[in-house]
Design an enzyme around this catalytic site. Structure first.
Site, mmCIF file in Angstrom:
data_model
loop_
_atom_site.group_PDB
_atom_site.id
_atom_site.type_symbol
_atom_site.label_atom_id
_atom_site.label_comp_id
_atom_site.label_asym_id
_atom_site.label_seq_id
_atom_site.Cartn_x
_atom_site.Cartn_y
_atom_site.Cartn_z
ATOM 1 C CD1 TRP A 185 -8.891 9.785 -11.936
ATOM 2 C CD2 TRP A 185 -9.656 9.893 -14.021
ATOM 3 N NE1 TRP A 185 -9.234 11.094 -12.186
ATOM 4 C CE2 TRP A 185 -9.708 11.181 -13.460
ATOM 5 C CE3 TRP A 185 -10.081 9.718 -15.331
ATOM 6 C CZ2 TRP A 185 -10.171 12.292 -14.161
ATOM 7 C CZ3 TRP A 185 -10.541 10.824 -16.035
ATOM 8 C CH2 TRP A 185 -10.592 12.087 -15.452
ATOM 9 C CG ASP A 245 -13.254 14.432 -7.641
ATOM 10 O OD1 ASP A 245 -13.207 13.244 -7.969
ATOM 11 O OD2 ASP A 245 -12.500 15.294 -8.127
ATOM 12 C CD1 TRP A 246 -8.772 16.208 -7.903
ATOM 13 C CD2 TRP A 246 -7.789 17.569 -6.431
ATOM 14 N NE1 TRP A 246 -7.428 15.887 -7.873
ATOM 15 C CE2 TRP A 246 -6.800 16.712 -6.976
ATOM 16 C CE3 TRP A 246 -7.409 18.502 -5.468
ATOM 17 C CZ2 TRP A 246 -5.460 16.767 -6.598
ATOM 18 C CZ3 TRP A 246 -6.067 18.566 -5.087
ATOM 19 C CH2 TRP A 246 -5.114 17.700 -5.652
ATOM 20 C CG ASP A 278 -17.404 7.248 -6.338
ATOM 21 O OD1 ASP A 278 -16.840 6.915 -7.398
ATOM 22 O OD2 ASP A 278 -16.976 8.144 -5.600
ATOM 23 C CG HIS A 336 -16.920 10.308 -8.712
ATOM 24 N ND1 HIS A 336 -16.294 10.031 -7.506
ATOM 25 C CD2 HIS A 336 -16.284 11.401 -9.216
ATOM 26 C CE1 HIS A 336 -15.331 10.899 -7.295
ATOM 27 N NE2 HIS A 336 -15.306 11.750 -8.310
#
Length: 302
Positions: free
Chosen positions: A164, A123-124, A250, A280
């Protein structure tokens, strides 16, 4: 820069998270400093596995992976990004930028003297970690990407991501624990959901969590696009080992592994894996399996 600091009692008796707390002061970008928390387990002389979490989680996400990584003789390092976990949380959304997050993590790596790093990012954690690795390749030995990437804004974003981002801007209550729960395949107990909520006593602590979705480059003229394109120039010459370990359920990052495998030379010939029955947050759904893939990758060497 005004910041908030979550009281320690919010982190008492969290299930599966009995790691010692470590702290480091890093420049905030405005002449002051922020306290960054991190887990640092295993032998000091062990090969470093740097695990970067994403949105809206914290190092708690890696609690299932840290013990087996340490058990393999490796040094497991898992910081809380600024704005998350036990780290300080700047109070205003405009205090956060992509460039600042990259600078904060680089300061963490540099001050800790981390070298020959195996980067594990999701992710980030990928958006930040891949930038840091591309800009400071001498510090990194290999990379593992799980459900992540490095967008430049030059390609359309998935509808799931756009929804999102809209939610993060408009919802009056940003339910962190529930967000993590909905992004997993496995059922999370109320105690685990509460552990993801623990860093955020109320909505005032969530500026960073709310801002992250808006910082993802979604158009070619995004403030971070040029730097990410430059990072991609470096990654397209990256010949150190790079492994993808994406999950199969995901909707946000599905198919992103193929881009990394195609464009990064170091991905050629690597034992890329698909983590089955994971959403995810594959660290939550299948943390032990993800850890095993990381350990095997490190043991393979070059």
């Amino acid at each position: 820069m005004r910041f908030l600091r979550t009281p320690d009692e919010h982190f008492a008796n969290l299930p599966g998270y009995a790691f010692s707390a470590n702290y480091l002061d890093i420049p905030d970008g405005e002449g002051g400093s922020l306290r960054m928390h991190y887990v640092d387990e295993g032998p000091r002389d062990g090969a470093v596995v740097l695990m970067l979490h994403g949105e809206p989680s914290w190092s708690y996400l890696y609690r299932k992976m840290i013990p087996p990584i340490v058990g393999a003789g490796l040094r497991a390092v898992a910081p809380d990004l600024i704005g998350f976990g036990k780290s300080d949380k700047p109070a205003a959304r405009h205090d956060y930028s992509y460039a600042r997050h990259v600078a904060w993590v680089w300061s963490f790596v540099e001050q800790n003297g981390l070298r020959d790093i195996t980067l594990v990012c999701q992710d980030w954690g990928s958006l930040i970690g891949l930038r840091v690795a591309a800009e400071h390749p001498e510090r990194f030995a290999r990379i593992v990407v799980g459900n992540g990437g490095l967008p430049t804004g030059d390609q359309p974003m998935p509808e799931a991501f756009l929804a999102w981002r809209k939610f993060s801007k408009e919802t009056p209550v940003f339910p962190v624990g529930s967000i993590v729960k909905r992004s997993c395949v496995s059922e999370l107990s109320p105690e685990i959901v509460a552990a993801y909520d623990a860093p955020f006593p109320d909505e005032t602590f969530k500026a960073g969590a709310r801002e992250f979705p808006t910082l993802v480059p979604a158009s070619p003229d995004d403030p971070a696009s040029a730097a990410n394109r430059k990072a991609w120039e470096a990654l397209m010459k990256w010949d150190k080992p790079l492994l993808t370990a994406f999950s199969d359920k995901d909707p946000i990052t599905r198919g992103g592994e193929r881009v990394l495998q195609r464009l990064i030379p170091g991905a050629n010939g690597q034992p890329h894996t698909t983590i089955r029955d994971a959403g995810h947050f594959l660290q939550e759904d299948k943390g032990e399996e993800f850890a095993a893939a990381v350990i095997d990758f490190v043991r393979r060497g070059s």
